[in-house]
Motif scaffolding. Sequence first.
Motif, mmCIF file in Angstrom:
data_model
loop_
_atom_site.group_PDB
_atom_site.id
_atom_site.type_symbol
_atom_site.label_atom_id
_atom_site.label_comp_id
_atom_site.label_asym_id
_atom_site.label_seq_id
_atom_site.Cartn_x
_atom_site.Cartn_y
_atom_site.Cartn_z
ATOM 1 N N GLU A 190 -18.680 -3.304 -1.222
ATOM 2 C CA GLU A 190 -19.610 -4.434 -1.300
ATOM 3 C C GLU A 190 -19.772 -4.978 -2.709
ATOM 4 N N TYR A 191 -19.316 -4.236 -3.721
ATOM 5 C CA TYR A 191 -19.483 -4.652 -5.106
ATOM 6 C C TYR A 191 -18.248 -5.322 -5.701
ATOM 7 N N VAL A 192 -17.096 -5.218 -5.038
ATOM 8 C CA VAL A 192 -15.829 -5.641 -5.640
ATOM 9 C C VAL A 192 -15.062 -6.565 -4.702
ATOM 10 N N PHE A 238 -7.349 -3.603 -11.970
ATOM 11 C CA PHE A 238 -7.217 -5.059 -12.025
ATOM 12 C C PHE A 238 -8.376 -5.661 -12.813
ATOM 13 N N PHE A 239 -8.066 -6.698 -13.576
ATOM 14 C CA PHE A 239 -9.048 -7.521 -14.284
ATOM 15 C C PHE A 239 -8.778 -8.986 -13.994
ATOM 16 N N MET A 240 -9.842 -9.773 -13.955
ATOM 17 C CA MET A 240 -9.713 -11.228 -14.005
ATOM 18 C C MET A 240 -10.879 -11.737 -14.848
ATOM 19 N N TRP A 241 -10.545 -12.534 -15.865
ATOM 20 C CA TRP A 241 -11.594 -13.189 -16.622
ATOM 21 C C TRP A 241 -11.312 -14.674 -16.668
ATOM 22 N N SER A 248 -16.035 -15.279 -19.070
ATOM 23 C CA SER A 248 -16.732 -14.424 -18.105
ATOM 24 C C SER A 248 -15.739 -13.486 -17.432
ATOM 25 N N ILE A 249 -16.091 -12.211 -17.399
ATOM 26 C CA ILE A 249 -15.283 -11.244 -16.660
ATOM 27 C C ILE A 249 -15.748 -11.327 -15.207
ATOM 28 N N TRP A 250 -14.866 -11.820 -14.348
ATOM 29 C CA TRP A 250 -15.215 -12.003 -12.937
ATOM 30 C C TRP A 250 -14.820 -10.812 -12.078
ATOM 31 N N ARG A 251 -13.735 -10.153 -12.414
ATOM 32 C CA ARG A 251 -13.256 -9.039 -11.588
ATOM 33 C C ARG A 251 -12.843 -7.879 -12.488
ATOM 34 N N PHE A 252 -13.173 -6.687 -12.040
ATOM 35 C CA PHE A 252 -12.794 -5.469 -12.752
ATOM 36 C C PHE A 252 -12.858 -4.328 -11.758
ATOM 37 N N MET A 253 -11.735 -3.691 -11.529
ATOM 38 C CA MET A 253 -11.725 -2.557 -10.613
ATOM 39 C C MET A 253 -10.665 -1.551 -11.032
#
Length: 147
Positions: free
Chosen positions: A27-29, A59-62, A71-76
């Motif tokens: 639910e967080y990612v 994975f990262f997406m900024w 802004s860092i939008w995704r990080f897992m």
Amino acid sequence: MNILLEDITSANYEEVCDLDVTEAQQEYVACNMWSLVESHYNVGHTCKAIYQNNEPVGFFMWVQETPTKVSIWRFMVDKHHQNKGIGRQALFMAIAEIKTTSKLEQIEICYNPQNPIAKDFYSSFGFEEVGLDEDEEDMLAIINIKS
């Protein structure tokens, strides 16, 4: 620990899409596949695979939202590679790369305020909570870059 941030290409995108978090973290990612599609159709998005020993493990997406804000939008980190210090080292590397952005004044990240680990983790990198986002759903935390 040999951690690298690598571009996502036609050679590795499927492996990146196969990465997943634990059921409790779902639910967080956001899904990596969705993030890659989103980045393809929007400007200013940077996607990076987190590699450990030549294997994608996260994975990262900024997004450069303005000339002065990223802004860092995704990080897992994949569920099979968590709790090994990979995320901490990868975030350190991502922040260093983001800080090379010309005219940068601020890095921000949002997270679910119910996420029990996020606040302490992100604050250890210098992120300071500034309140809920405009939708009043996620906590917004920022690093102000001194010029």
